[in-house]
Design a protein around this motif. Structure first.
Motif, PDB file in Angstrom:
ATOM      1  N   TRP A  32       0.880  -1.251  -0.145  1.00  0.00           N
ATOM      2  CA  TRP A  32       0.001  -0.134  -0.060  1.00  0.00           C
ATOM      3  C   TRP A  32       1.306   1.381  -0.342  1.00  0.00           C
ATOM      4  O   TRP A  32       0.497   1.881  -0.594  1.00  0.00           O
ATOM      5  N   THR A  33       1.864   0.875   1.014  1.00  0.00           N
ATOM      6  CA  THR A  33       2.482   2.346   1.388  1.00  0.00           C
ATOM      7  C   THR A  33       2.796   2.226  -0.560  1.00  0.00           C
ATOM      8  O   THR A  33       3.861   3.715  -0.934  1.00  0.00           O
ATOM      9  N   VAL A  34       3.652   1.803  -1.621  1.00  0.00           N
ATOM     10  CA  VAL A  34       4.479   1.746  -2.436  1.00  0.00           C
ATOM     11  C   VAL A  34       3.232   1.953  -3.832  1.00  0.00           C
ATOM     12  O   VAL A  34       3.184   2.987  -4.400  1.00  0.00           O
ATOM     13  N   VAL A  35       1.808   2.074  -3.488  1.00  0.00           N
ATOM     14  CA  VAL A  35       1.065   2.394  -4.548  1.00  0.00           C
ATOM     15  C   VAL A  35       0.174   3.536  -4.029  1.00  0.00           C
ATOM     16  O   VAL A  35       0.224   4.245  -5.512  1.00  0.00           O
ATOM     17  N   ILE A  36       0.332   3.759  -2.892  1.00  0.00           N
ATOM     18  CA  ILE A  36       0.039   5.324  -2.471  1.00  0.00           C
ATOM     19  C   ILE A  36       1.633   6.434  -2.681  1.00  0.00           C
ATOM     20  O   ILE A  36       1.038   7.291  -3.184  1.00  0.00           O
ATOM     21  N   GLY A  37       2.342   5.910  -2.919  1.00  0.00           N
ATOM     22  CA  GLY A  37       3.641   6.857  -3.355  1.00  0.00           C
ATOM     23  C   GLY A  37       3.811   7.080  -4.186  1.00  0.00           C
ATOM     24  O   GLY A  37       4.391   7.983  -4.666  1.00  0.00           O
ATOM     25  N   LEU A  38       3.528   6.016  -5.201  1.00  0.00           N
ATOM     26  CA  LEU A  38       3.338   6.569  -6.928  1.00  0.00           C
ATOM     27  C   LEU A  38       2.856   6.150  -7.331  1.00  0.00           C
ATOM     28  O   LEU A  38       2.330   7.250  -8.231  1.00  0.00           O
ATOM     29  N   GLY A  39       1.811   5.611  -7.246  1.00  0.00           N
ATOM     30  CA  GLY A  39       0.670   5.841  -7.849  1.00  0.00           C
ATOM     31  C   GLY A  39      -0.459   7.262  -7.414  1.00  0.00           C
ATOM     32  O   GLY A  39      -1.271   7.257  -8.386  1.00  0.00           O
ATOM     33  N   THR A  40      -0.502   8.003  -6.792  1.00  0.00           N
ATOM     34  CA  THR A  40      -1.360   8.817  -6.496  1.00  0.00           C
ATOM     35  C   THR A  40      -0.946   9.929  -7.560  1.00  0.00           C
ATOM     36  O   THR A  40      -1.312  11.391  -7.595  1.00  0.00           O
ATOM     37  N   VAL A  41      -0.048  10.037  -8.389  1.00  0.00           N
ATOM     38  CA  VAL A  41       0.247  10.997  -8.910  1.00  0.00           C
ATOM     39  C   VAL A  41      -0.768  11.227  -9.971  1.00  0.00           C
ATOM     40  O   VAL A  41      -0.570  12.516 -10.998  1.00  0.00           O
ATOM     41  N   TRP A  42      -0.988   9.938 -10.482  1.00  0.00           N
ATOM     42  CA  TRP A  42      -2.092  10.279 -11.888  1.00  0.00           C
ATOM     43  C   TRP A  42      -3.373  10.504 -11.410  1.00  0.00           C
ATOM     44  O   TRP A  42      -3.962  11.174 -12.215  1.00  0.00           O
ATOM     45  N   ILE A  43      -3.386  10.952 -10.006  1.00  0.00           N
ATOM     46  CA  ILE A  43      -4.273  11.957  -9.570  1.00  0.00           C
ATOM     47  C   ILE A  43      -4.181  13.583  -9.649  1.00  0.00           C
ATOM     48  O   ILE A  43      -4.887  14.303 -10.465  1.00  0.00           O
ATOM     49  N   LEU A  44      -2.728  13.354  -9.976  1.00  0.00           N
ATOM     50  CA  LEU A  44      -2.522  15.368 -10.327  1.00  0.00           C
ATOM     51  C   LEU A  44      -2.486  15.328 -11.990  1.00  0.00           C
ATOM     52  O   LEU A  44      -3.054  16.569 -12.226  1.00  0.00           O
ATOM     53  N   ASP A  45      -2.396  14.522 -12.213  1.00  0.00           N
ATOM     54  CA  ASP A  45      -2.456  14.660 -13.981  1.00  0.00           C
ATOM     55  C   ASP A  45      -3.864  14.384 -14.146  1.00  0.00           C
ATOM     56  O   ASP A  45      -3.958  15.656 -15.806  1.00  0.00           O
ATOM     57  N   GLY A  46      -4.858  14.049 -13.631  1.00  0.00           N
ATOM     58  CA  GLY A  46      -5.903  14.087 -14.013  1.00  0.00           C
ATOM     59  C   GLY A  46      -6.685  15.198 -13.643  1.00  0.00           C
ATOM     60  O   GLY A  46      -7.840  15.988 -13.913  1.00  0.00           O
ATOM     61  N   LEU A  47      -6.409  15.852 -11.927  1.00  0.00           N
ATOM     62  CA  LEU A  47      -6.339  17.486 -11.716  1.00  0.00           C
ATOM     63  C   LEU A  47      -5.935  18.695 -12.317  1.00  0.00           C
ATOM     64  O   LEU A  47      -7.169  19.496 -13.529  1.00  0.00           O
ATOM     65  N   GLU A  48      -5.001  18.122 -13.266  1.00  0.00           N
ATOM     66  CA  GLU A  48      -4.326  19.171 -14.568  1.00  0.00           C
ATOM     67  C   GLU A  48      -4.710  19.187 -15.260  1.00  0.00           C
ATOM     68  O   GLU A  48      -5.420  20.583 -15.982  1.00  0.00           O
ATOM     69  N   VAL A  49      -5.898  18.127 -16.728  1.00  0.00           N
ATOM     70  CA  VAL A  49      -5.894  18.161 -17.254  1.00  0.00           C
ATOM     71  C   VAL A  49      -7.537  18.589 -17.967  1.00  0.00           C
ATOM     72  O   VAL A  49      -8.097  19.039 -18.273  1.00  0.00           O
ATOM     73  N   THR A  50      -8.283  18.443 -15.878  1.00  0.00           N
ATOM     74  CA  THR A  50      -9.229  18.612 -16.157  1.00  0.00           C
ATOM     75  C   THR A  50      -9.525  19.975 -15.876  1.00  0.00           C
ATOM     76  O   THR A  50     -11.011  21.038 -16.489  1.00  0.00           O
ATOM     77  N   VAL A  51      -8.972  20.304 -14.766  1.00  0.00           N
ATOM     78  CA  VAL A  51      -9.131  22.162 -14.718  1.00  0.00           C
ATOM     79  C   VAL A  51      -9.258  22.941 -15.648  1.00  0.00           C
ATOM     80  O   VAL A  51      -9.885  23.456 -16.225  1.00  0.00           O
ATOM     81  N   VAL A  52      -7.915  22.194 -16.499  1.00  0.00           N
ATOM     82  CA  VAL A  52      -7.646  23.472 -17.654  1.00  0.00           C
ATOM     83  C   VAL A  52      -8.811  22.958 -19.113  1.00  0.00           C
ATOM     84  O   VAL A  52      -9.784  24.044 -19.476  1.00  0.00           O
ATOM     85  N   GLY A  53      -8.993  22.207 -18.956  1.00  0.00           N
ATOM     86  CA  GLY A  53     -10.922  21.831 -19.646  1.00  0.00           C
ATOM     87  C   GLY A  53     -12.150  22.742 -18.953  1.00  0.00           C
ATOM     88  O   GLY A  53     -12.505  23.245 -19.963  1.00  0.00           O
ATOM     89  N   SER A  54     -11.843  23.272 -17.927  1.00  0.00           N
ATOM     90  CA  SER A  54     -13.660  23.182 -17.405  1.00  0.00           C
ATOM     91  C   SER A  54     -12.762  24.267 -17.329  1.00  0.00           C
ATOM     92  O   SER A  54     -14.442  25.914 -17.070  1.00  0.00           O
ATOM     93  N   ILE A  55     -11.918  25.951 -17.045  1.00  0.00           N
ATOM     94  CA  ILE A  55     -11.770  27.215 -16.466  1.00  0.00           C
ATOM     95  C   ILE A  55     -11.416  27.672 -18.294  1.00  0.00           C
ATOM     96  O   ILE A  55     -11.014  28.940 -18.261  1.00  0.00           O
ATOM     97  N   ALA A  56     -11.253  26.772 -19.370  1.00  0.00           N
ATOM     98  CA  ALA A  56     -11.184  27.505 -20.810  1.00  0.00           C
ATOM     99  C   ALA A  56     -11.946  28.563 -21.009  1.00  0.00           C
ATOM    100  O   ALA A  56     -11.132  29.484 -21.713  1.00  0.00           O
ATOM    101  N   SER A  57     -13.380  28.236 -20.845  1.00  0.00           N
ATOM    102  CA  SER A  57     -14.676  29.639 -21.082  1.00  0.00           C
ATOM    103  C   SER A  57     -13.697  30.745 -19.809  1.00  0.00           C
ATOM    104  O   SER A  57     -14.177  31.450 -20.835  1.00  0.00           O
TER     105      SER A  57
END
Length: 492
Positions: A32-57
């Protein structure tokens, strides 16, 4: 002359059971330490892409603080982000294979943090575009460093589901980004030129938390072995075994087999190219097809979803985040619920079926959209169903590239196919899709849907013919390391 697994000189061979010992471990708090430490960065990627798409207008409105149009945000900025990700994947992928997983997954996260922080203080369009590129540069490096490390640390019987859920966690970030954009775009709470900056600032805060956890994730023992650091690999695995034995309260099962390797400092680009593109050319074709299909679908549609809602259904720019959040939940549920089947029913049937089914469902959605039978809510519902399957398939592209090539080439293989596939679908996709949706013509947007559907379906057919039955098999069995004294992995 061969030595045992305590040998630590690159001029000698190492015979070790370290890979088998890692694969036979039961699931534990350490994993679980491995998964949380390494895998959670994908959450940041999703945040980045979505925010830009949502705030475009919002960014295109007067008073936002940036002189850009919505098409520039969803087109140019999106394409630069993807271009940065492709460049970063190749650059950091090479460094990851050469200098180790841990050094690079710390460096790539630091690059992401710095670039995101500087995006938040953008004062002109060129600054915003430049740091969107550099944010992507860090994220691209993460894809290579993280996927290679995760696959080398997770036991073989769990590798498929864990890899899919980690890559699918992108959509947890997308949910957060969508809801965050609703809050940030509320001018009753934040000024027009402040709210969107706070969304990027939150990404920095989350990244710093992840960095603190990631410091506890070790180097890959497999990488250590191939670089002549056998004693270090042995100590690391012994420590993990001791911790898991204490946690479970019972002895661990015996490892199944050993491997003998010739440690070497690094593999040149020529050897990597020959291995991936010649020795394993069918696997290369498979990986390329999977990345092309998912990259065009996701990068084109994700970046343009908010524009579709505002252009065709008159959804206020401040409300698009609600729709995106619903769609993102469907995306995450796909890998979460279908992931275990990749380890039980197998890679071939699951990869091919998720790609083909999502392509066919997208074709139906395109037909309904073209006939103007959909509303904003029903279109979102259709996308939830399509992307439930497409998300599991897209995540399996990263799993495939990271497990079917020799370990010396693993990070570069991920980086190469990610970069080539994403460059083809991820750069051209947003540019084309932004142009098509901006016209306000239904047929133009339908065309983009149909192209994405065709590419996903074709990729699924390629997987049906070429996918490797990698479920529950050790990485060394799927593809023997180039430095193995007696290679056993099947090549095709």
């Amino acid at each position: 002359m061969a030595t045992d697994d305590r040998a630590d000189a690159r001029s000698e061979t190492i015979t070790t059971s370290v890979p088998a010992r890692l694969d036979r471990l039961p699931w534990s708090r350490w994993h679980w330490t491995v998964v949380i430490g390494l895998g959670t960065v994908w959450i940041l990627d999703g945040l980045e892409v979505t925010v830009v798409g949502s705030i475009a207008s919002r960014l295109s409105e007067e008073g936002s603080g940036l002189p850009v149009s919505a098409a520039q945000v969803t087109g140019i900025a999106a394409a630069l982000y993807v271009a940065g990700a492709c460049s970063g994947a190749l650059f950091f992928g090479w460094l990851t294979d050469r200098y180790g997983r841990k050094k690079l997954f710390l460096i790539t996260l630091a690059v992401y943090l710095a670039a995101t922080a500087l995006t938040a203080v953008s004062f002109s369009s060129w600054w915003f575009f430049a740091f969107r590129f550099l944010t992507g540069f860090g994220i691209g490096g993460e894809y290579a460093a993280i996927n290679s490390a995760v696959d080398e640390l997770i036991p073989s019987r769990y590798r498929g589901r864990v890899d899919l859920v980690i890559n699918g966690s992108f959509w947890l970030g997308a949910v957060g980004g969508a809801l965050l954009s609703v809050l940030a775009l509320d001018t009753g709470l934040f000024a027009m030129n402040v709210g969107w900056r706070l969304t990027f600032a939150l990404g920095v805060v989350l990244g710093l938390v992840i960095l603190l956890v990631r410091r506890n994730v070790p180097e890959s023992p497999r990488w250590l072995l191939l670089h002549g650091r056998g004693e270090e690999a042995e100590r690391l695995v012994a420590d993990v075994e001791k911790r898991i034995t204490a946690e479970k309260g019972r002895p661990l099962p015996e490892p199944a087999g050993e491997i003998t390797v010739h440690p070497q400092a690094a593999i040149g680009f020529g050897a990597i190219a020959r291995t991936v593109l010649s020795t394993y050319r069918k696997r290369a074709t498979l990986s390329f097809s999977l990345f092309i299909g998912q990259a065009f679908l996701y990068n084109a549609i994700t970046f343009g979803f908010g524009a579709i809602l505002t252009t065709f259904y008159d959804v206020p720019s401040g409300s698009t985040g609600y729709y995106f959040a619903v769609m993102a939940v469907g995306n995450f549920l796909g890998p979460l619920l279908l992931g275990p089947l990749f380890d039980t029913l197998g890679r071939r049937i699951m990869i091919s079926s998720t790609y083909v089914l999502s392509g066919l469902l997208l074709s139906v959605t395109a037909w309904l959209f073209d006939g103007e039978h959909l509303t904003a809510k029903t279109l979102t519902a259709c996308w939830c169903v399509v992307l439930f399957f497409a998300s599991a398939g897209a995540s399996s592209a990263y799993l495939t590239a990271s497990e079917i090539f020799p370990m010396e080439t693993r990070a570069m293989a991920i980086a190469f196919f990610y970069a080539i596939g994403t460059a083809a679908g991820g750069i051209s996709g947003p540019l084309l899709f932004a142009e098509l949706t901006e016209t306000g013509v239904v047929a133009d947007t339908t065309l983009a849907f149909q192209v994405g559907a065709a590419l996903m379906t074709l990729a699924g057919l390629v997987a049906a013919a070429l996918a490797v039955n990698a479920e529950r098999r050790s990485l060394e069995d799927i593809a023997a390391p180039l430095s193995t004294a007696a290679p056993t992995g099947a090549r095709s």
